[in-house]
Design a protein around this motif. Structure first.
Motif, PDB file in Angstrom:
ATOM      1  N   TYR A  96      -4.425 -10.647  15.096  1.00  0.00           N
ATOM      2  CA  TYR A  96      -4.589 -10.326  13.677  1.00  0.00           C
ATOM      3  C   TYR A  96      -3.236 -10.128  13.023  1.00  0.00           C
ATOM      4  O   TYR A  96      -2.291  -9.668  13.671  1.00  0.00           O
ATOM      5  CB  TYR A  96      -5.367  -9.012  13.492  1.00  0.00           C
ATOM      6  CG  TYR A  96      -6.760  -9.021  14.043  1.00  0.00           C
ATOM      7  CD1 TYR A  96      -7.829  -9.516  13.296  1.00  0.00           C
ATOM      8  CD2 TYR A  96      -7.017  -8.518  15.306  1.00  0.00           C
ATOM      9  CE1 TYR A  96      -9.107  -9.519  13.808  1.00  0.00           C
ATOM     10  CE2 TYR A  96      -8.295  -8.514  15.826  1.00  0.00           C
ATOM     11  CZ  TYR A  96      -9.340  -9.016  15.071  1.00  0.00           C
ATOM     12  OH  TYR A  96     -10.612  -9.018  15.577  1.00  0.00           O
ATOM     13  N   LEU A  97      -3.189 -10.430  11.725  1.00  0.00           N
ATOM     14  CA  LEU A  97      -2.013 -10.132  10.910  1.00  0.00           C
ATOM     15  C   LEU A  97      -2.460  -9.196   9.794  1.00  0.00           C
ATOM     16  O   LEU A  97      -3.324  -9.554   8.993  1.00  0.00           O
ATOM     17  CB  LEU A  97      -1.426 -11.417  10.315  1.00  0.00           C
ATOM     18  CG  LEU A  97      -0.282 -11.240   9.313  1.00  0.00           C
ATOM     19  CD1 LEU A  97       0.938 -10.638   9.982  1.00  0.00           C
ATOM     20  CD2 LEU A  97       0.080 -12.560   8.649  1.00  0.00           C
ATOM     21  N   PHE A  98      -1.903  -7.998   9.766  1.00  0.00           N
ATOM     22  CA  PHE A  98      -2.248  -7.010   8.747  1.00  0.00           C
ATOM     23  C   PHE A  98      -1.018  -6.710   7.902  1.00  0.00           C
ATOM     24  O   PHE A  98       0.043  -6.370   8.433  1.00  0.00           O
ATOM     25  CB  PHE A  98      -2.723  -5.694   9.373  1.00  0.00           C
ATOM     26  CG  PHE A  98      -4.016  -5.792  10.142  1.00  0.00           C
ATOM     27  CD1 PHE A  98      -4.940  -6.799   9.896  1.00  0.00           C
ATOM     28  CD2 PHE A  98      -4.302  -4.845  11.108  1.00  0.00           C
ATOM     29  CE1 PHE A  98      -6.131  -6.877  10.611  1.00  0.00           C
ATOM     30  CE2 PHE A  98      -5.497  -4.896  11.825  1.00  0.00           C
ATOM     31  CZ  PHE A  98      -6.418  -5.916  11.577  1.00  0.00           C
ATOM     32  N   LYS A  99      -1.171  -6.815   6.595  1.00  0.00           N
ATOM     33  CA  LYS A  99      -0.086  -6.470   5.678  1.00  0.00           C
ATOM     34  C   LYS A  99      -0.189  -4.993   5.285  1.00  0.00           C
ATOM     35  O   LYS A  99      -1.260  -4.523   4.883  1.00  0.00           O
ATOM     36  CB  LYS A  99      -0.146  -7.349   4.421  1.00  0.00           C
ATOM     37  CG  LYS A  99       0.934  -6.997   3.378  1.00  0.00           C
ATOM     38  CD  LYS A  99       0.843  -7.922   2.167  1.00  0.00           C
ATOM     39  CE  LYS A  99       1.832  -7.493   1.079  1.00  0.00           C
ATOM     40  NZ  LYS A  99       1.771  -8.382  -0.105  1.00  0.00           N
ATOM     41  N   VAL A 100       0.928  -4.292   5.426  1.00  0.00           N
ATOM     42  CA  VAL A 100       1.005  -2.877   5.067  1.00  0.00           C
ATOM     43  C   VAL A 100       2.195  -2.703   4.120  1.00  0.00           C
ATOM     44  O   VAL A 100       3.256  -3.290   4.342  1.00  0.00           O
ATOM     45  CB  VAL A 100       1.198  -2.003   6.329  1.00  0.00           C
ATOM     46  CG1 VAL A 100       1.411  -0.539   5.943  1.00  0.00           C
ATOM     47  CG2 VAL A 100       0.004  -2.139   7.268  1.00  0.00           C
ATOM     48  N   VAL A 101       2.004  -1.923   3.057  1.00  0.00           N
ATOM     49  CA  VAL A 101       3.093  -1.716   2.094  1.00  0.00           C
ATOM     50  C   VAL A 101       3.578  -0.270   2.128  1.00  0.00           C
ATOM     51  O   VAL A 101       2.815   0.662   2.412  1.00  0.00           O
ATOM     52  CB  VAL A 101       2.672  -2.097   0.652  1.00  0.00           C
ATOM     53  CG1 VAL A 101       2.411  -3.582   0.542  1.00  0.00           C
ATOM     54  CG2 VAL A 101       1.452  -1.292   0.194  1.00  0.00           C
ATOM     55  N   LEU A 102       4.863  -0.103   1.859  1.00  0.00           N
ATOM     56  CA  LEU A 102       5.475   1.216   1.713  1.00  0.00           C
ATOM     57  C   LEU A 102       5.700   1.462   0.228  1.00  0.00           C
ATOM     58  O   LEU A 102       6.281   0.610  -0.467  1.00  0.00           O
ATOM     59  CB  LEU A 102       6.820   1.260   2.435  1.00  0.00           C
ATOM     60  CG  LEU A 102       6.776   1.180   3.965  1.00  0.00           C
ATOM     61  CD1 LEU A 102       8.150   0.819   4.500  1.00  0.00           C
ATOM     62  CD2 LEU A 102       6.306   2.499   4.551  1.00  0.00           C
ATOM     63  N   ILE A 103       5.226   2.593  -0.275  1.00  0.00           N
ATOM     64  CA  ILE A 103       5.467   2.900  -1.683  1.00  0.00           C
ATOM     65  C   ILE A 103       5.956   4.335  -1.813  1.00  0.00           C
ATOM     66  O   ILE A 103       5.710   5.179  -0.949  1.00  0.00           O
ATOM     67  CB  ILE A 103       4.217   2.668  -2.573  1.00  0.00           C
ATOM     68  CG1 ILE A 103       3.057   3.556  -2.128  1.00  0.00           C
ATOM     69  CG2 ILE A 103       3.827   1.215  -2.585  1.00  0.00           C
ATOM     70  CD1 ILE A 103       1.873   3.492  -3.090  1.00  0.00           C
ATOM     71  N   GLY A 104       6.668   4.593  -2.904  1.00  0.00           N
ATOM     72  CA  GLY A 104       7.233   5.906  -3.151  1.00  0.00           C
ATOM     73  C   GLY A 104       8.552   5.768  -3.884  1.00  0.00           C
ATOM     74  O   GLY A 104       9.084   4.669  -4.042  1.00  0.00           O
ATOM     75  N   ASP A 105       9.080   6.896  -4.325  1.00  0.00           N
ATOM     76  CA  ASP A 105      10.325   6.901  -5.095  1.00  0.00           C
ATOM     77  C   ASP A 105      11.500   6.382  -4.269  1.00  0.00           C
ATOM     78  O   ASP A 105      11.444   6.324  -3.038  1.00  0.00           O
ATOM     79  CB  ASP A 105      10.647   8.318  -5.573  1.00  0.00           C
ATOM     80  CG  ASP A 105       9.762   8.759  -6.730  1.00  0.00           C
ATOM     81  OD1 ASP A 105       8.955   7.940  -7.216  1.00  0.00           O
ATOM     82  OD2 ASP A 105       9.872   9.930  -7.140  1.00  0.00           O
ATOM     83  N   SER A 106      12.564   6.057  -4.959  1.00  0.00           N
ATOM     84  CA  SER A 106      13.800   5.638  -4.309  1.00  0.00           C
ATOM     85  C   SER A 106      14.367   6.785  -3.472  1.00  0.00           C
ATOM     86  O   SER A 106      14.245   7.955  -3.834  1.00  0.00           O
ATOM     87  CB  SER A 106      14.809   5.230  -5.380  1.00  0.00           C
ATOM     88  OG  SER A 106      16.001   4.769  -4.794  1.00  0.00           O
ATOM     89  N   ALA A 107      14.954   6.427  -2.340  1.00  0.00           N
ATOM     90  CA  ALA A 107      15.681   7.372  -1.470  1.00  0.00           C
ATOM     91  C   ALA A 107      14.789   8.377  -0.743  1.00  0.00           C
ATOM     92  O   ALA A 107      15.273   9.419  -0.302  1.00  0.00           O
ATOM     93  CB  ALA A 107      16.769   8.108  -2.260  1.00  0.00           C
ATOM     94  N   VAL A 108      13.498   8.068  -0.591  1.00  0.00           N
ATOM     95  CA  VAL A 108      12.640   8.955   0.209  1.00  0.00           C
ATOM     96  C   VAL A 108      12.666   8.568   1.683  1.00  0.00           C
ATOM     97  O   VAL A 108      12.138   9.297   2.527  1.00  0.00           O
ATOM     98  CB  VAL A 108      11.177   8.966  -0.301  1.00  0.00           C
ATOM     99  CG1 VAL A 108      11.104   9.548  -1.701  1.00  0.00           C
ATOM    100  CG2 VAL A 108      10.553   7.572  -0.244  1.00  0.00           C
ATOM    101  N   GLY A 109      13.272   7.403   1.988  1.00  0.00           N
ATOM    102  CA  GLY A 109      13.404   6.991   3.381  1.00  0.00           C
ATOM    103  C   GLY A 109      12.494   5.857   3.797  1.00  0.00           C
ATOM    104  O   GLY A 109      12.292   5.622   4.990  1.00  0.00           O
ATOM    105  N   LYS A 110      11.965   5.103   2.828  1.00  0.00           N
ATOM    106  CA  LYS A 110      11.048   4.006   3.160  1.00  0.00           C
ATOM    107  C   LYS A 110      11.705   2.970   4.070  1.00  0.00           C
ATOM    108  O   LYS A 110      11.126   2.552   5.077  1.00  0.00           O
ATOM    109  CB  LYS A 110      10.541   3.316   1.877  1.00  0.00           C
ATOM    110  CG  LYS A 110       9.751   4.227   0.947  1.00  0.00           C
ATOM    111  CD  LYS A 110       9.124   3.475  -0.215  1.00  0.00           C
ATOM    112  CE  LYS A 110      10.104   2.788  -1.147  1.00  0.00           C
ATOM    113  NZ  LYS A 110      10.997   3.743  -1.869  1.00  0.00           N
TER     114      LYS A 110
END
Length: 216
Positions: free
Chosen positions: A11-25
């Motif tokens: 399987y291929l699962f797409k996951v996104v990281l969201i949040g403000d700048s400089a939180v460590g994403k």
């Protein structure tokens, strides 16, 4: 770690990281995909993504994890960024309360661009800076329960809970896919086309899995 062949997955699962700048994403991404941490990491410009494979129930899951700039001027990319995402990590810096308060806006945007059944993980990053904590664990748990998300506190620097946060999201996506395949008539989820990014549905299923699940 995973299969040596980049193409050897179920399987291929797409996951996104969201949040403000400089939180460590970006450092969460590099810690999970390459076990690296860059102390001098620069702000992400536009969009980056990296992949890693893990095993869930003897199936090989390839995670395609997308990271974007948190700054307002890059927000025009949202539709393409969110398209096809099955999971998301909502990241805040536990030493900066404003980044936690911003999650309401990020979550609203996420829900405008994704399927309503996306698997969500609230991530309080920079847990190594315990003496500077500005967001209590209880506040985060209340948010997670209200918004129907999982929750973990992480440290990309010390590699605390990073593996657990991503793996939990990927495992929950897999379980949801498997249940939907069974609900559709007993078909085996392994028969789905390899590498397909799968759109999920059935609200009741996901709510039952996610409700009240805090993983701190």
């Amino acid at each position: 770690m995973g299969p040596t062949s980049d193409e050897d997955y179920d399987y291929l699962f797409k996951v996104v990281l969201i949040g403000d700048s400089a939180v460590g994403k970006s450092n969460l991404l590099s810690r999970f995909t390459h076990n690296e941490f860059n102390q001098d990491s620069k702000s992400t410009i536009g969009v980056e993504f990296a992949t890693r494979t893990i095993e869930v129930d003897k199936k090989v899951i390839k995670a395609q994890i997308w990271d974007t700039a948190g700054q307002e001027r890059y927000r025009a990319i949202t539709s393409a960024y969110y398209r096809g995402a099955l999971g998301a990590l909502l990241v805040y810096d536990m030493t900066r309360r404003v980044t936690f308060e911003s999650l309401v806006r990020w979550l609203k945007e996420l829900r405008e661009h994704t399927d309503q059944h996306i698997v969500l993980m609230l991530v309080g990053n920079k847990a190594d800076l315990r003496h500077l904590r500005a967001v209590t664990t209880d506040d985060s748990k209340v948010f997670a329960e209200r918004e129907n998300t999982f929750f973990m506190e992480t440290s990309a620097l010390e590699a605390i809970n990073v593996e657990n946060a991503f793996s939990e999201v990927l495992s929950q996506i897999y379980r949801m896919i498997s249940r939907r395949a069974l609900d559709a008539g007993g078909s085996n989820p392994a028969n789905l086309p390899k590498g397909q990014i799968i759109n999920v549905g059935n609200k009741d299923d996901v709510s039952a899995v996610k409700r009240g699940r805090c993983c701190a």
